[in-house]
Design an enzyme around this catalytic site. Sequence first.
Site: not given
Ligand code: NAD
Length: 237
Positions: A128, A141, A143
């Site tokens: 991120s 987050y 970190a």
């Molecule tokens: P989201 O919450 O829609 O999806 C995250 C997925 O990870 C979910 O399907 C959830 O069930 C799964 N998950 C959570 N804990 C888990 C575990 N212990 N074991 C297995 N699966 C697990 O979020 P997103 O926005 O699609 O985020 C995806 C990635 O992108 C994440 O790592 C997030 O930190 C990163 N990210 C997202 C954004 C944003 O703006 N949406 C920005 C920067 C980074």
Amino acid sequence: MRATALVTGGARGIGRAVVDALAPDAWVAALDVASPTPPAGVGTALEVDVRDPAALERAVAQVIAERGGLDWVVCCAGIVRDRVSWKMSDAEWGDVLDVNLTGAFRTARAALGALRASPRGRLVFVSSINGLRGRFGQANYAASKAGLTGLGRTLALELARDGVTVNVVAPGYIDTEMTRALPADARDRAVARTPLQRMGRSEEVAALVRFLCSDAAGFITGTVIPVDGGQLLGAVN
Ligand code: NAD
């Protein structure tokens, strides 16, 4: 020949978009704690919590055994537990580090033997921009996501002799369930801070991941690439 890919967090959001983006070129295992549905193309869905080392290792080994190898691994599983540092509990700190950073390390470690044996091994961590710049209320987050940079760059060095590339993708504000959980005014402020004046789409992150997995990206390793509509540039005007 069709690659074999494994995507954690593959049930929804960015992870799901990655599963769909890789589908034309790969047999994809979508791994998630929340019952993922099988990919539209060929592949499988595995219900696994990345905090459970034994279950995770079993799932990765199962894919490797079934497919005779593993070529691409994308670590997307992630959570937030936002709170200002002086109120943050050990559990809030630990859960986020465990899923976002340790879970990614465990997934990579379970796959490393197969990736090193693959002629086109690719490892991509979804971090991120908040891991690059910090964010109020996100000590845990930020970190965890900064940790992915150190992890990714180190693995890039360790795996280079086997021809495996390792890269980190750093999204900005992307329209997913994770950001839909934010209050509307926080979302509006995020868009206002983004030079392109909108949230990104999961597919726009997935397109970069797909490229990094392709043969065309074979000379790119150890990088951290933002997909953030220009947010890291700072001031909009
Ligand atoms: P989201 O919450 O829609 O999806 C995250 C997925 O990870 C979910 O399907 C959830 O069930 C799964 N998950 C959570 N804990 C888990 C575990 N212990 N074991 C297995 N699966 C697990 O979020 P997103 O926005 O699609 O985020 C995806 C990635 O992108 C994440 O790592 C997030 O930190 C990163 N990210 C997202 C954004 C944003 O703006 N949406 C920005 C920067 C980074």
